[in-house]
Motif scaffolding. Structure first.
Motif, short mmCIF file in Angstrom:
data_model
loop_
_atom_site.label_atom_id
_atom_site.label_comp_id
_atom_site.label_asym_id
_atom_site.label_seq_id
_atom_site.Cartn_x
_atom_site.Cartn_y
_atom_site.Cartn_z
N HIS A 273 39.62 42.29 46.06
CA HIS A 273 39.08 41.79 47.31
C HIS A 273 37.84 42.58 47.75
CE1 HIS A 273 40.29 39.97 51.49
NE2 HIS A 273 39.02 39.80 51.23
N ALA A 274 37.82 43.88 47.43
CA ALA A 274 36.74 44.73 47.92
C ALA A 274 35.91 45.37 46.81
CB ALA A 274 37.30 45.84 48.81
N TYR A 347 41.61 52.38 49.95
CA TYR A 347 40.53 52.85 50.82
C TYR A 347 39.47 53.49 49.95
CZ TYR A 347 37.71 55.95 53.66
OH TYR A 347 36.64 56.60 54.22
N TYR A 348 38.19 53.23 50.28
CA TYR A 348 37.12 53.95 49.59
C TYR A 348 35.96 54.20 50.55
CZ TYR A 348 34.22 49.71 49.00
OH TYR A 348 33.45 48.59 49.20
N ALA A 375 38.60 49.32 53.63
CA ALA A 375 40.05 49.39 53.51
C ALA A 375 40.60 48.00 53.23
CB ALA A 375 40.67 49.95 54.79
N THR A 376 41.57 47.94 52.32
CA THR A 376 42.14 46.66 51.89
C THR A 376 43.65 46.81 51.73
OG1 THR A 376 40.13 46.26 50.61
CG2 THR A 376 41.98 44.80 50.20
N ALA A 377 44.39 45.76 52.04
CA ALA A 377 45.84 45.74 51.82
C ALA A 377 46.24 44.33 51.41
CB ALA A 377 46.60 46.15 53.08
N TYR A 378 47.17 44.24 50.47
CA TYR A 378 47.66 42.91 50.08
C TYR A 378 49.14 42.95 49.77
CZ TYR A 378 48.18 43.55 44.97
OH TYR A 378 48.60 43.93 43.70
#
Length: 547
Positions: A273-274, A347-348, A375-378
């Protein structure tokens, strides 16, 4: 005794076709295990030959009856049994399953122990050649694709390509030197059919070889390194029962988690996603809880090295007076993964990001504008419910949410903001993949994602030629149908992607020159209506060979 031997020989001979392991290492490890099994069987047979106990009268009679049954079937067919096996190059070899049969007084045909030993040893030699003949093991992944692409610009004008055709070749290589240490590499070739003229926009031609997308771009006929790294794996870390890994090199950071579903590939580490670009760097992963699949992975990478050219007064010296190295540090934390349900986060922070000095002429170079937090969460579920039927059990659903926040360098502006002003963008993505309605092994899927005005991802390497759908500041819709034509070797996919941009700059860089969001009306008012895409769609059909 004859039947088990024949079955073992058949297993060895058919190893090339029976192995459906997901990875190259799994294939060769399985071959080596089978070879060791055959060696053990040979040793047992030789031992039994040297010390053969006497049979009881009843046992002799039972064996004779069995042999007569086998001999009768052999006479009816009047053909010698043969078992075909394939070596790693695909060449067929044939091993006699029974040979030099001897007829006893009752007409029975019994294969001699010496002949069976010879056949087994031949099978072991064949496997040994396949597993030890070369240190590097190779796989091939070739894809031909044809695409119909349409663009509608902000001012209503249109652009299209009715049949853009590409050849893509990946050559995978690897070698497991020890139980802990491996090497993995991949060479890539990706080009449009025929020679690209570059006449349409020569100033941007240099970007086609941009390091982040060097192998995802259909450009020239060069073979480039897409992946090259060593991997250390261990079951303990400093005496603790904690499996861990360490690797460094050209990282596999494209086709990451969730993106791999529609791309029909194994997932690389980053959350797609990111992050979906090529990187050089290192990573180290620690499994904190094996029962719940809890793990943490640290990643460090360099996206651009601003060193002086070789033939200057100070070769490769730091030239940070004009630009700084682009570095990235990330952490992937997976709280839960039982292979059915998975929750993962990432996170980066990327430092010293760039923007084109002159968007109309990329040869003018780039300027460092600042950094970015992401920041990404799935969450994904492989199977809906439990025991509700094969269709739902094999259906995958997922949802992902991501946030980006700019961190401008002092005196600089990012993404259309004022100087030193930070901007936050968001994106969400949902999708499902379910079994084909036509074939047993096929997969169909639908996806939707939406990005806000200041959303920014680093997904330049996404395998979508009209631009990254996950970077879209607007809405993107996608449907695909993946079907297997010949086992798991030859496949085809039909995919439709539609992007409705609400703001410009989705596929730009990080400063105001290429990343400023404008509505379609604003683009027209600024005399940029013919250069800003309002809507884009791509229909792609590919045929893919993997072995």
């Amino acid at each position: 005794m004859n039947r088990p031997l024949l079955l073992s020989l058949a297993a060895a001979a058919l190893l090339g076709t029976n192995l459906n392991a997901q990875t190259m290492y799994e294939r060769f490890e399985a071959m080596e295990k089978e070879m060791n099994k055959l060696k053990q069987e040979i040793a047992t047979l030789k031992s039994a030959k040297s010390v053969k106990p006497a049979k009881s009268t009843k046992k002799v009679e039972e064996d004779a009856e069995d042999d007569e049954t086998v001999a009768s079937k052999d006479k009816e067919s009047e053909e010698e049994e043969e078992v075909a096996s394939k070596d790693k190059g695909g060449k067929a070899t044939t091993v006699a399953a029974s040979s030099d049969k001897e007829e006893d007084e009752g007409g029975e045909e019994i294969a001699s122990t010496e002949d069976r030993l010879f056949d087994l040893e031949e099978a072991v030699s064949e496997i040994n050649r396949n597993t030890s003949g070369s240190h590097l093991k190779f796989n091939v992944d070739y894809r031909f694709a044809i695409e119909n692409m349409d663009y509608e610009m902000a001012d209503g004008s249109k652009a299209k390509n009715d049949a853009f055709m590409t050849n893509r070749l990946w050559i995978d290589m690897g070698y497991k030197a020890t139980n802990n240490l491996s090497f993995i590499g991949q060479l890539a070739y990706n080009k449009a059919l025929g020679q690209r003229s570059g006449a349409s926009n020569p100033s941007s031609a240099s970007l086609e070889g941009f390091d982040w997308i060097a192998n995802e771009n259909a450009y020239d006929d060069a073979i480039r390194v897409r992946t090259a790294y060593f991997l250390w794996q261990d079951t303990q870390f400093m005496g603790l029962d904690m499996p861990w890994t360490f690797s460094i090199g050209r990282r596999p950071s494209t086709n990451g988690q969730l993106v791999n579903l529609r791309d029909d590939d194994h997932a690389s580490s980053p959350l797609g996603h990111a992050i979906n670009v090529e990187f050089d760097g290192l990573s180290s992963q620690f499994t904190l809880n094996k029962k719940y699949g809890t793990s943490v992975k640290l990643c460090l990478g360099r996206g651009m090295s601003n060193a002086a050219p070789k033939f200057t007064a100070t070769p490769y010296a730091d030239v940070s007076t004009t630009n700084s190295n682009i570095d990235i540090a990330g952490l992937i934390f997976t709280p839960y993964d039982d292979k059915r349900y998975k929750l993962s986060t990432m996170y980066y922070y990327a430092d010293n990001l760039i923007d084109a000095t002159n968007p109309m002429d990329y040869t003018a170079g780039f300027d460092t504008v600042g950094g970015m937090h992401s920041a990404t969460a799935y969450f994904s579920a492989k199977g809906i419910g439990k025991d509700l039927g094969a269709f739902l059990d094999d259906t995958t659903v997922f949802a992902s949410f991501a946030v980006s926040k700019t961190d401008p360098k002092e005196g600089k502006a990012m993404l259309g903001s004022a100087i030193d002003e930070s901007k936050t963008g968001t994106s969400f993505w949902v999708g499902t993949q379910f079994p084909s309605l036509l074939t047993e092994d096929g997969k169909w899927g639908v996806e939707y994602n939406h990005g806000s005005k200041y959303w920014r991802s680093m997904t330049y390497g996404e395998d979508t030629n009209i631009g990254s759908k996950l970077a879209a500041r607007g809405d993107a819709y996608e449907a695909y149908f993946t079907e297997y034509l010949v086992d798991n070797i030859l496949s085809m996919q039909l995919r439709y992607t539609y992007i409705d941009y609400k703001y410009s700059g989705s596929n730009g860089f990080f400063g105001n020159n290429t990343g400023t969001p404008m509505t379609m009306d604003q683009a027209v008012a600024n005399s940029m209506g013919s250069m800003v895409v309002d809507k884009a769609q791509d229909i792609r059909l590919y045929i893919r060979y993997r072995y």
